[in-house]
Design an enzyme around this catalytic site. Structure first.
Site, PDB file in Angstrom:
ATOM      1  N   TYR A  69      39.626  13.602 -10.019  1.00 53.21           N
ATOM      2  CA  TYR A  69      38.171  13.529  -9.961  1.00 53.21           C
ATOM      3  C   TYR A  69      37.590  13.756 -11.357  1.00 53.21           C
ATOM      4  O   TYR A  69      37.762  14.827 -11.946  1.00 53.21           O
ATOM      5  CB  TYR A  69      37.606  14.565  -8.999  1.00 53.21           C
ATOM      6  CG  TYR A  69      37.896  14.308  -7.535  1.00 53.21           C
ATOM      7  CD1 TYR A  69      38.513  13.136  -7.097  1.00 53.21           C
ATOM      8  CD2 TYR A  69      37.544  15.241  -6.566  1.00 53.21           C
ATOM      9  CE1 TYR A  69      38.766  12.904  -5.757  1.00 53.21           C
ATOM     10  CE2 TYR A  69      37.796  15.022  -5.216  1.00 53.21           C
ATOM     11  CZ  TYR A  69      38.413  13.851  -4.823  1.00 53.21           C
ATOM     12  OH  TYR A  69      38.655  13.639  -3.486  1.00 53.21           O
ATOM     13  N   SER A 224      33.992  10.811   3.405  1.00 51.43           N
ATOM     14  CA  SER A 224      33.210   9.599   3.666  1.00 51.43           C
ATOM     15  C   SER A 224      32.725   9.525   5.114  1.00 51.43           C
ATOM     16  O   SER A 224      32.735   8.460   5.733  1.00 51.43           O
ATOM     17  CB  SER A 224      34.011   8.342   3.311  1.00 51.43           C
ATOM     18  OG  SER A 224      33.162   7.232   3.137  1.00 51.43           O
ATOM     19  N   LEU A 226      29.818   9.577   6.034  1.00 52.75           N
ATOM     20  CA  LEU A 226      28.603   8.759   6.045  1.00 52.75           C
ATOM     21  C   LEU A 226      28.862   7.351   5.519  1.00 52.75           C
ATOM     22  O   LEU A 226      27.921   6.620   5.199  1.00 52.75           O
ATOM     23  CB  LEU A 226      27.506   9.435   5.208  1.00 52.75           C
ATOM     24  CG  LEU A 226      26.998  10.770   5.749  1.00 52.75           C
ATOM     25  CD1 LEU A 226      26.015  11.419   4.774  1.00 52.75           C
ATOM     26  CD2 LEU A 226      26.342  10.589   7.116  1.00 52.75           C
ATOM     27  N   GLY A 306      29.406  15.409   0.284  1.00 49.51           N
ATOM     28  CA  GLY A 306      29.215  15.115  -1.129  1.00 49.51           C
ATOM     29  C   GLY A 306      27.737  15.237  -1.433  1.00 49.51           C
ATOM     30  O   GLY A 306      26.897  14.857  -0.612  1.00 49.51           O
ATOM     31  N   SER A 308      24.678  15.257  -4.789  1.00 47.75           N
ATOM     32  CA  SER A 308      24.265  15.221  -6.194  1.00 47.75           C
ATOM     33  C   SER A 308      23.046  16.102  -6.431  1.00 47.75           C
ATOM     34  O   SER A 308      22.616  16.289  -7.565  1.00 47.75           O
ATOM     35  CB  SER A 308      23.962  13.779  -6.629  1.00 47.75           C
ATOM     36  OG  SER A 308      22.983  13.195  -5.789  1.00 47.75           O
ATOM     37  N   ASN A 316      21.959  18.013   4.964  1.00 52.71           N
ATOM     38  CA  ASN A 316      23.149  17.625   5.728  1.00 52.71           C
ATOM     39  C   ASN A 316      23.551  18.682   6.747  1.00 52.71           C
ATOM     40  O   ASN A 316      24.067  18.353   7.824  1.00 52.71           O
ATOM     41  CB  ASN A 316      24.322  17.356   4.779  1.00 52.71           C
ATOM     42  CG  ASN A 316      24.204  16.027   4.056  1.00 52.71           C
ATOM     43  OD1 ASN A 316      23.394  15.175   4.405  1.00 52.71           O
ATOM     44  ND2 ASN A 316      25.020  15.843   3.035  1.00 52.71           N
TER      45      ASN A 316
END
Length: 359
Positions: A69, A224, A226, A306, A308, A316
């Site tokens: 990453y 993932s 979403l 995840g 940002s 979420n």
């Protein structure tokens, strides 16, 4: 990591439910935080601290990263922030993954004993930790004998560099082989699989792995959930600036192109229908519904979020309130919209067993 008087923040799980990670005794939050594409990549410096702090303050104590990453920067940023925030190491579940390495030498990647051991030590150095809770094989390595892989991860565990090992994006056959080798040698097999699982990606986690859940109590750490943002509805009318499909356009080019074709347009239509169900029947967004749907699966140990921005984490986590609302009737209505439930294995005409007995 902080200990004793150096601890600045005490962990409060709030209303976060915890589950066992696969067959192990390790408890993990239903929602965790991952660093893929964000932490150390598009997000660096103080914003990383803000995201991790908000997650920790809201009951998330599991943080997932990988050597690959942001070419190791995700581990560096995560380790730096955990230290600066003064989080107690025993309060945390830290996981990282090995496979691609950071250099191009013939032994700087893959799952040879050499890279598993040296790569683990380099991960710990970047994280500033003495150990991780779980070390994942980020992909299978068909060029290395499975016995070497299993023995190497067990060496890492025996030396205290990790407590458990797991897999990511392995086939059921490969996981089964690892379990067979571990059993034969009296060693630890993988306890979890980090896989993609969402409303549009179901065959592997719901069908291919089904025997592994029953036989080994394998758990999944889902990424993932979403569908890289597709299940938020943000791409229903195009690709907005600042979104994942925009900032990582080359990586997601195939996905973006598919949205203009019949398959992609069908997915967008389904997202719209799911949005109506979520808003009118459940009082939530389609984002919350999609996350809750994956979390409701009993084989899901944790769903990796995840983010940002800190507010994305908070939003979420509203999915926690949606999970108990997913009644059998609502789940049937979701299935009617998706129309993609993996088929059961063929019985070749054999009559069904009594559903009240052991199947």
């Amino acid at each position: 990591m902080a200990s004793g008087s150096d601890v600045k923040v005490e962990f409060d799980p709030k209303n976060m439910p915890f589950r066992r990670l696969g067959p192990s005794g390790l408890r993990v939050p239903v929602f965790s935080l991952g660093g893929w594409l964000t932490l150390g990549g598009t997000v660096i410096g103080d914003p990383v601290k803000d995201i991790i702090k908000v997650a920790f303050d809201n009951g998330i104590n599991m943080f997932d990263t990988a050597e690959a990453y942001a070419k190791g920067r995700s581990e560096v940023e995560m380790g730096r922030v955990i230290k600066e925030l003064g989080l107690r190491r025993t309060d945390l579940v830290i996981t990282t993954k090995l496979f691609w390495g950071l250099r191009t030498g013939p032994n700087d990647g893959g799952l040879s004993r050499k890279h598993i051991i040296e790569g683990t030590k380099e991960c710990l150095e970047r994280l500033g930790l003495d150990y991780v809770d779980v070390i994942f094989a980020h992909r299978p390595d068909v060029s290395v004998p499975m016995e070497e892989v299993v023995r190497a991860f067990n060496w890492v565990i025996e030396k205290g560099l990790a407590f458990y090992w797991a897999t990511s994006e392995w086939s059921a056959y490969e996981i089964e082989e690892a379990q067979h080798v571990a059993t034969k040698l009296g060693l630890h097999g993988p306890i979890a699989e980090q896989c993609q699982h969402n409303m549009f990606h179901r065959e592997r986690p719901e069908k291919e792995y089904r025997p592994l859940y029953k036989k080994y109590q394998l758990g999944t750490t889902v990424f993932s959930a979403l569908a890289s943002g597709l299940l938020t509805g943000k791409y229903n009318a195009g690709i907005p600036e600042g979104t994942r499909f925009s900032t990582h356009s080359n990586f997601f080019k195939g996905t973006v192109d598919s949205l203009q074709k019949e398959e992609g347009l069908t997915k967008i239509r389904k997202v719209s229908e799911l949005s109506v169900l979520a808003e009118q029947e459940l009082g939530c967004s389609v984002t919350h519904l999609a996350l809750a749907w994956v979390a409701k699966n009993p084989n899901t140990s944790t769903v990796i979020l995840g983010a940002s921005k800190p507010e994305q984490v908070v939003d979420n986590l509203k999915a926690l309130d949606v999970i108990p609302k997913l009644t059998p009737e609502i789940m049937d209505r979701i299935e009617a919209i998706l129309a993609n439930q993996p088929a059961d294995p063929p019985t070749f005409g054999r009559p069904a067993l009594d559903p009240n007995g052991r199947l």
